[in-house]
Design a protein around this motif. Structure first.
Motif, short mmCIF file in Angstrom:
data_model
loop_
_atom_site.label_atom_id
_atom_site.label_comp_id
_atom_site.label_asym_id
_atom_site.label_seq_id
_atom_site.Cartn_x
_atom_site.Cartn_y
_atom_site.Cartn_z
N GLU A 117 0.83 -1.20 0.00
CA GLU A 117 0.00 0.00 0.00
C GLU A 117 0.87 1.25 0.00
OE1 GLU A 117 -3.08 2.79 0.21
OE2 GLU A 117 -2.99 0.74 -0.57
N CYS A 118 1.97 1.23 0.73
CA CYS A 118 2.91 2.35 0.71
C CYS A 118 3.63 2.44 -0.64
CB CYS A 118 3.91 2.17 1.85
SG CYS A 118 5.17 3.45 1.99
N PHE A 119 4.07 1.31 -1.13
CA PHE A 119 4.86 1.24 -2.37
C PHE A 119 4.11 1.81 -3.57
CE2 PHE A 119 6.01 -1.64 -6.05
CZ PHE A 119 7.27 -1.11 -6.30
N ARG A 120 2.82 1.53 -3.67
CA ARG A 120 2.07 1.88 -4.88
C ARG A 120 2.05 3.38 -5.14
NH1 ARG A 120 -2.63 4.40 -4.27
NH2 ARG A 120 -3.62 4.36 -2.21
N SER A 121 2.22 4.19 -4.09
CA SER A 121 2.13 5.64 -4.25
C SER A 121 3.48 6.32 -4.44
CB SER A 121 1.42 6.25 -3.02
OG SER A 121 2.18 6.03 -1.85
N TYR A 122 4.57 5.55 -4.51
CA TYR A 122 5.90 6.14 -4.66
C TYR A 122 6.08 6.72 -6.07
CZ TYR A 122 8.67 5.03 -0.47
OH TYR A 122 9.22 5.01 0.78
N PRO A 123 6.93 7.76 -6.19
CA PRO A 123 7.27 8.26 -7.53
C PRO A 123 7.88 7.16 -8.39
CG PRO A 123 8.07 9.74 -5.81
CD PRO A 123 7.61 8.50 -5.11
N ASP A 124 7.55 7.19 -9.66
CA ASP A 124 8.10 6.27 -10.67
C ASP A 124 7.69 4.82 -10.45
OD1 ASP A 124 9.50 8.40 -11.93
OD2 ASP A 124 11.09 8.24 -10.44
N VAL A 125 6.62 4.60 -9.67
CA VAL A 125 6.04 3.27 -9.55
C VAL A 125 4.87 3.18 -10.53
CG1 VAL A 125 4.69 1.74 -8.05
CG2 VAL A 125 6.76 2.83 -7.19
N TYR A 126 4.84 2.12 -11.31
CA TYR A 126 3.77 1.88 -12.27
C TYR A 126 2.87 0.77 -11.74
CZ TYR A 126 6.79 4.45 -15.49
OH TYR A 126 7.57 5.42 -16.09
N ARG A 127 1.57 0.95 -11.92
CA ARG A 127 0.61 -0.05 -11.45
C ARG A 127 -0.23 -0.53 -12.62
NH1 ARG A 127 -3.98 1.02 -6.76
NH2 ARG A 127 -4.47 -1.18 -6.29
N SER A 128 -0.52 -1.82 -12.65
CA SER A 128 -1.23 -2.38 -13.79
C SER A 128 -2.72 -2.07 -13.75
CB SER A 128 -1.00 -3.89 -13.88
OG SER A 128 -1.59 -4.57 -12.79
#
Length: 270
Positions: A117-128
């Motif tokens: 949940e924290c990771f998904r909102s980081y800069p340069d993180v892409y989510r499918s």
């Protein structure tokens, strides 16, 4: 684990640098593609909680590698089959009609823990784009790994799981056992076993407009994943790296070997 229990579980707080040291000792290397399943509470007392774990994982694999996590959102599944708890029958149509569209950038995860949940909102993180079984990724191959995630068979051949497999990636089980190992779902799709199929309807954004999509999946079953994982480790002990990260018992497993073993195991045992 309460915060007091977390403090008592370790001799010193887990920090970015201490976690990176532990991950390196385990065998995680710069430039690696790694799919992470993590339990924050298993680590003991972590300075700044999930953010520290994400920062440590990024530092360990570096921008030359790729970090992947499940960012599933079960709240977009079929409410007619929810069971823990079920919702009243007369709520089902309202839920289907009124829930907002799935948005990769903003939709919260559900049931996968504080670290994704924290990771998904980081800069340069892409989510499918998959509304129920999305994955997020950061690093060299992040955008490619999550691109074109098929709505149908969301944990199958057109999923980020298969992209990690194609890259000979690893699975990091950080304080969790194989019961949480989503790569075993890829093996369910590949195994010659008869599993029921279901249709789910969800609303997503396509070209900025709410759009209803119907997608089909097999009915996956993780109830025997822990048993399967033990069998794999018994047979492939030499390629499973074990150690402690913070206070968490941790395994680093080659995903391709795990999935290939699981295909045969399912065909024999299911």
């Amino acid at each position: 684990m309460s915060e007091r229990d977390a403090i008592e579980a370790v001799d010193e707080p887990a920090t970015v640098s201490s976690l990176v040291d532990d991950l390196r000792a385990l065998g995680l290397t710069a430039g690696e593609t790694v799919l992470v399943h993590a339990s924050l509470s298993s680590l003991g007392w972590v300075c700044v909680d999930a953010q520290t774990v994400v920062d440590a994982l990024m530092a360990a694999v570096t921008e030359a590698g790729t970090l992947v996590m499940p960012t599933h959102s079960g709240q977009y599944g079929d409410p007619a089959v929810w069971s823990n708890p079920p919702v009243p029958d007369d709520w089902i149509d309202t839920i289907r009609a009124e829930r907002p569209p799935y948005r990769p950038e903003t939709t919260p995860t559900r049931g996968v823990g504080a670290v994704p949940e924290c990771f998904r909102s980081y800069p340069d993180v892409y989510r499918s784009r998959h509304p129920t079984v999305s994955f997020a990724a950061w690093g060299a191959d992040a955008e490619t790994i999550v691109a074109d995630h098929g709505f149908d068979d969301g944990l199958g051949e057109h999923s980020p799981l298969a992209s990690v497999y194609d890259r000979s990636g690893s699975v990091l089980l950080l304080g969790v056992d194989h019961g949480a190992n989503t790569s075993l779902h890829l093996a369910e799709y590949r195994a010659d076993i008869d599993l029921p199929r279901t249709d789910t309807v969800a609303t997503v954004l396509e070209e900025g407009e709410p759009t209803s999509v119907t997608f089909q999946d097999i009915e996956t079953d993780a109830s025997d994943f822990a048993i399967l994982g033990d069998a794999f480790e018994d047979e492939h002990d030499s390629i499973v790296r074990r150690g402690s990260v913070g206070a968490a018992e941790t395994r680093l497993v080659p995903q391709r070997a795990m999935v290939d073993f699981a295909v045969d195991w399912f065909e024999t045992n299911r």
